[in-house]
Design a protein around this motif. Structure first.
Motif, PDB file in Angstrom:
ATOM      1  N   TYR A  96      -8.092  -5.544  23.863  1.00 36.80           N
ATOM      2  CA  TYR A  96      -7.377  -4.672  22.933  1.00 36.80           C
ATOM      3  C   TYR A  96      -5.876  -4.880  23.004  1.00 36.80           C
ATOM      4  CZ  TYR A  96      -5.974  -0.690  20.199  1.00 36.80           C
ATOM      5  OH  TYR A  96      -5.410   0.105  19.230  1.00 36.80           O
ATOM      6  N   ASN A  97      -5.308  -5.107  21.857  1.00 38.29           N
ATOM      7  CA  ASN A  97      -3.869  -5.250  21.686  1.00 38.29           C
ATOM      8  C   ASN A  97      -3.473  -4.254  20.606  1.00 38.29           C
ATOM      9  OD1 ASN A  97      -1.365  -6.089  20.473  1.00 38.29           O
ATOM     10  ND2 ASN A  97      -1.580  -8.091  21.456  1.00 38.29           N
ATOM     11  N   PRO A  98      -2.676  -3.236  20.939  1.00 35.26           N
ATOM     12  CA  PRO A  98      -2.399  -2.159  19.975  1.00 35.26           C
ATOM     13  C   PRO A  98      -1.712  -2.621  18.698  1.00 35.26           C
ATOM     14  CG  PRO A  98      -0.953  -2.013  21.889  1.00 35.26           C
ATOM     15  CD  PRO A  98      -1.999  -3.022  22.223  1.00 35.26           C
ATOM     16  N   LEU A  99      -1.054  -3.761  18.749  1.00 31.01           N
ATOM     17  CA  LEU A  99      -0.402  -4.281  17.553  1.00 31.01           C
ATOM     18  C   LEU A  99      -1.320  -5.225  16.787  1.00 31.01           C
ATOM     19  CD1 LEU A  99       2.225  -4.354  15.901  1.00 31.01           C
ATOM     20  CD2 LEU A  99       2.982  -6.265  17.343  1.00 31.01           C
ATOM     21  N   ALA A 100      -2.026  -6.075  17.517  1.00 30.49           N
ATOM     22  CA  ALA A 100      -2.829  -7.117  16.874  1.00 30.49           C
ATOM     23  C   ALA A 100      -4.193  -6.628  16.410  1.00 30.49           C
ATOM     24  CB  ALA A 100      -3.009  -8.296  17.833  1.00 30.49           C
ATOM     25  N   ARG A 101      -4.834  -5.758  17.193  1.00 33.08           N
ATOM     26  CA  ARG A 101      -6.222  -5.410  16.893  1.00 33.08           C
ATOM     27  C   ARG A 101      -6.409  -4.761  15.524  1.00 33.08           C
ATOM     28  NH1 ARG A 101      -9.748  -8.043  16.899  1.00 33.08           N
ATOM     29  NH2 ARG A 101     -11.624  -7.075  16.138  1.00 33.08           N
ATOM     30  N   PRO A 102      -5.568  -3.801  15.126  1.00 35.49           N
ATOM     31  CA  PRO A 102      -5.751  -3.221  13.786  1.00 35.49           C
ATOM     32  C   PRO A 102      -5.600  -4.247  12.667  1.00 35.49           C
ATOM     33  CG  PRO A 102      -4.347  -1.810  15.130  1.00 35.49           C
ATOM     34  CD  PRO A 102      -4.513  -3.097  15.884  1.00 35.49           C
ATOM     35  N   VAL A 103      -4.742  -5.225  12.871  1.00 38.29           N
ATOM     36  CA  VAL A 103      -4.559  -6.267  11.857  1.00 38.29           C
ATOM     37  C   VAL A 103      -5.798  -7.157  11.802  1.00 38.29           C
ATOM     38  CG1 VAL A 103      -3.140  -8.222  11.121  1.00 38.29           C
ATOM     39  CG2 VAL A 103      -2.065  -6.218  12.180  1.00 38.29           C
ATOM     40  N   ALA A 104      -6.318  -7.525  12.968  1.00 36.24           N
ATOM     41  CA  ALA A 104      -7.538  -8.336  13.007  1.00 36.24           C
ATOM     42  C   ALA A 104      -8.689  -7.605  12.321  1.00 36.24           C
ATOM     43  CB  ALA A 104      -7.903  -8.666  14.454  1.00 36.24           C
ATOM     44  N   GLU A 105      -8.791  -6.306  12.546  1.00 38.27           N
ATOM     45  CA  GLU A 105      -9.858  -5.530  11.914  1.00 38.27           C
ATOM     46  C   GLU A 105      -9.675  -5.466  10.400  1.00 38.27           C
ATOM     47  OE1 GLU A 105      -9.634  -1.851  14.012  1.00 38.27           O
ATOM     48  OE2 GLU A 105     -10.785  -2.593  15.742  1.00 38.27           O
ATOM     49  N   ALA A 106      -8.424  -5.379   9.955  1.00 36.47           N
ATOM     50  CA  ALA A 106      -8.159  -5.377   8.512  1.00 36.47           C
ATOM     51  C   ALA A 106      -8.535  -6.721   7.893  1.00 36.47           C
ATOM     52  CB  ALA A 106      -6.683  -5.069   8.256  1.00 36.47           C
ATOM     53  N   VAL A 107      -8.212  -7.807   8.587  1.00 34.57           N
ATOM     54  CA  VAL A 107      -8.578  -9.142   8.104  1.00 34.57           C
ATOM     55  C   VAL A 107     -10.098  -9.276   8.048  1.00 34.57           C
ATOM     56  CG1 VAL A 107      -8.484 -11.619   8.594  1.00 34.57           C
ATOM     57  CG2 VAL A 107      -6.442 -10.202   8.928  1.00 34.57           C
ATOM     58  N   GLU A 108     -10.773  -8.783   9.076  1.00 31.46           N
ATOM     59  CA  GLU A 108     -12.239  -8.831   9.091  1.00 31.46           C
ATOM     60  C   GLU A 108     -12.834  -8.084   7.902  1.00 31.46           C
ATOM     61  OE1 GLU A 108     -13.300  -9.189  13.874  1.00 31.46           O
ATOM     62  OE2 GLU A 108     -13.346  -7.237  12.878  1.00 31.46           O
ATOM     63  N   ARG A 109     -12.310  -6.906   7.615  1.00 30.47           N
ATOM     64  CA  ARG A 109     -12.844  -6.123   6.489  1.00 30.47           C
ATOM     65  C   ARG A 109     -12.705  -6.893   5.179  1.00 30.47           C
ATOM     66  NH1 ARG A 109     -10.436  -1.776   9.290  1.00 30.47           N
ATOM     67  NH2 ARG A 109      -8.549  -1.925   8.013  1.00 30.47           N
ATOM     68  N   LEU A 110     -11.562  -7.498   4.971  1.00 34.32           N
ATOM     69  CA  LEU A 110     -11.339  -8.272   3.750  1.00 34.32           C
ATOM     70  C   LEU A 110     -12.227  -9.514   3.721  1.00 34.32           C
ATOM     71  CD1 LEU A 110      -7.440  -8.006   3.586  1.00 34.32           C
ATOM     72  CD2 LEU A 110      -9.079  -6.884   2.057  1.00 34.32           C
ATOM     73  N   ASN A 157     -15.086  -9.917   5.231  1.00 32.93           N
ATOM     74  CA  ASN A 157     -16.483  -9.514   5.079  1.00 32.93           C
ATOM     75  C   ASN A 157     -16.815  -9.112   3.646  1.00 32.93           C
ATOM     76  OD1 ASN A 157     -16.751  -9.977   7.802  1.00 32.93           O
ATOM     77  ND2 ASN A 157     -16.669  -7.816   8.388  1.00 32.93           N
ATOM     78  N   GLN A 158     -15.830  -8.643   2.912  1.00 27.91           N
ATOM     79  CA  GLN A 158     -16.057  -8.285   1.513  1.00 27.91           C
ATOM     80  C   GLN A 158     -16.505  -9.492   0.700  1.00 27.91           C
ATOM     81  OE1 GLN A 158     -12.463  -6.400   0.092  1.00 27.91           O
ATOM     82  NE2 GLN A 158     -12.714  -4.613   1.418  1.00 27.91           N
ATOM     83  N   GLU A 184     -21.522  -7.326  14.357  1.00 27.86           N
ATOM     84  CA  GLU A 184     -21.270  -8.754  14.522  1.00 27.86           C
ATOM     85  C   GLU A 184     -22.510  -9.574  14.187  1.00 27.86           C
ATOM     86  OE1 GLU A 184     -18.393 -10.981  17.398  1.00 27.86           O
ATOM     87  OE2 GLU A 184     -20.273 -10.685  18.488  1.00 27.86           O
ATOM     88  N   ASP A 185     -23.686  -9.083  14.570  1.00 23.62           N
ATOM     89  CA  ASP A 185     -24.919  -9.790  14.220  1.00 23.62           C
ATOM     90  C   ASP A 185     -25.099  -9.835  12.705  1.00 23.62           C
ATOM     91  OD1 ASP A 185     -25.508 -10.241  16.856  1.00 23.62           O
ATOM     92  OD2 ASP A 185     -26.955  -8.608  17.031  1.00 23.62           O
ATOM     93  N   TYR A 186     -24.791  -8.725  12.047  1.00 26.92           N
ATOM     94  CA  TYR A 186     -24.934  -8.662  10.590  1.00 26.92           C
ATOM     95  C   TYR A 186     -24.043  -9.702   9.924  1.00 26.92           C
ATOM     96  CZ  TYR A 186     -24.974  -6.854   5.820  1.00 26.92           C
ATOM     97  OH  TYR A 186     -25.103  -6.739   4.456  1.00 26.92           O
ATOM     98  N   TYR A 187     -22.777  -9.724  10.312  1.00 18.85           N
ATOM     99  CA  TYR A 187     -21.852 -10.610   9.614  1.00 18.85           C
ATOM    100  C   TYR A 187     -21.961 -12.064  10.063  1.00 18.85           C
ATOM    101  CZ  TYR A 187     -19.922  -6.771   7.020  1.00 18.85           C
ATOM    102  OH  TYR A 187     -19.789  -5.715   6.148  1.00 18.85           O
ATOM    103  N   SER A 188     -22.455 -12.309  11.267  1.00 23.96           N
ATOM    104  CA  SER A 188     -22.715 -13.706  11.631  1.00 23.96           C
ATOM    105  C   SER A 188     -23.928 -14.223  10.858  1.00 23.96           C
ATOM    106  CB  SER A 188     -22.930 -13.859  13.143  1.00 23.96           C
ATOM    107  OG  SER A 188     -24.186 -13.366  13.557  1.00 23.96           O
ATOM    108  N   THR A 189     -24.881 -13.328  10.583  1.00 21.62           N
ATOM    109  CA  THR A 189     -26.016 -13.699   9.733  1.00 21.62           C
ATOM    110  C   THR A 189     -25.550 -13.911   8.297  1.00 21.62           C
ATOM    111  OG1 THR A 189     -27.532 -12.417  11.131  1.00 21.62           O
ATOM    112  CG2 THR A 189     -28.309 -13.008   8.931  1.00 21.62           C
ATOM    113  N   ALA A 190     -24.700 -13.008   7.822  1.00 22.78           N
ATOM    114  CA  ALA A 190     -24.153 -13.146   6.468  1.00 22.78           C
ATOM    115  C   ALA A 190     -23.350 -14.437   6.333  1.00 22.78           C
ATOM    116  CB  ALA A 190     -23.279 -11.939   6.137  1.00 22.78           C
ATOM    117  N   TYR A 191     -22.594 -14.769   7.365  1.00 25.64           N
ATOM    118  CA  TYR A 191     -21.793 -15.995   7.361  1.00 25.64           C
ATOM    119  C   TYR A 191     -22.698 -17.226   7.278  1.00 25.64           C
ATOM    120  CZ  TYR A 191     -18.228 -19.333   9.106  1.00 25.64           C
ATOM    121  OH  TYR A 191     -17.359 -20.389   9.265  1.00 25.64           O
TER     122      TYR A 191
END
Length: 208
Positions: free
Chosen positions: A34-48, A50-51, A88-95
């Protein structure tokens, strides 16, 4: 497992940018600390990110019953995706399904009927992803006092890319992002592909 399926798996593993050993696992675990600056950005990138996976897979799922194409992916793999609970299993399957849909493009072969129908909308979704992901990346770079001109230049270019190559840019993006900003390590989208290569995949995937 057919030769074409194994070729797809090996290509995805190469895209991951690491092998199957413990070094890769350790690096990923360390980067995702966990990195308080990086983690929220990584999660935002993941959401986009995954869309795009979700939109393409749902489009393919809707079109598949109307196609008479023996080469297209079997609908049972979409059904298996619906029963996958872990994020993670869901999106690795989707990938993996996304890569399967685009396998002819990845192998520089003639697209099948499904890909021909899905590709226009898919490319639009990918361009929108790169358009939307640029602001949080730029904000993060500013706040973390870093400069990554190559990354921002590429993201900007991909947001306007009309060629089919934008699909590969999207598939490779988790690796390219990690190469430029290791602290923005995304989830392991190649988790299923690695399990298939290692022979430890379960359920319907274990029969490949």
């Amino acid at each position: 497992m057919s030769r074409s399926e194994r070729s797809l798996l090996l290509l995805l593993i190469s895209i991951a940018g690491c092998g199957l050993g413990l070094i890769c696992v350790a690096r990923a675990d360390s980067a995702r600390a966990y990195n308080p600056l990086a983690r929220p950005v990584a999660e935002a990138v993941e959401r986009l990110y995954n869309q795009v996976l979700h939109a393409t897979i749902e489009d393919a799922r809707q079109r598949l019953p109307h196609l008479n194409d023996s080469e297209a992916i079997d609908k049972q793999y979409f059904e298996d995706l619906d029963t996958t609970l872990s994020n993670e299993d869901y999106y690795s399957t989707a990938y993996y399904i996304f890569a399967w849909i685009n396998s002819q493009l990845m192998a520089q072969q003639r697209p099948d009927k499904l890909l021909l129908e899905v590709l226009p909308g898919e490319k639009t979704a990918i361009r929108n992803f790169f358009l939307k992901v640029r602001p949080p990346l730029e904000s993060y770079l500013h706040r973390s006092h870093q400069t990554r001109p190559e990354l921002i230049t590429n993201v900007t270019r991909w947001a306007g890319e009309q060629q089919d190559s934008v699909v590969m840019s999207y598939i490779e993006f988790p690796r390219s992002l990690q190469a430029q900003l290791p602290e923005l390590q995304l989830m392991d989208y190649t988790k299923l592909a690695k399990a298939l290569i290692e022979g430890v995949a379960t359920g319907i995937w274990g029969s490949l």
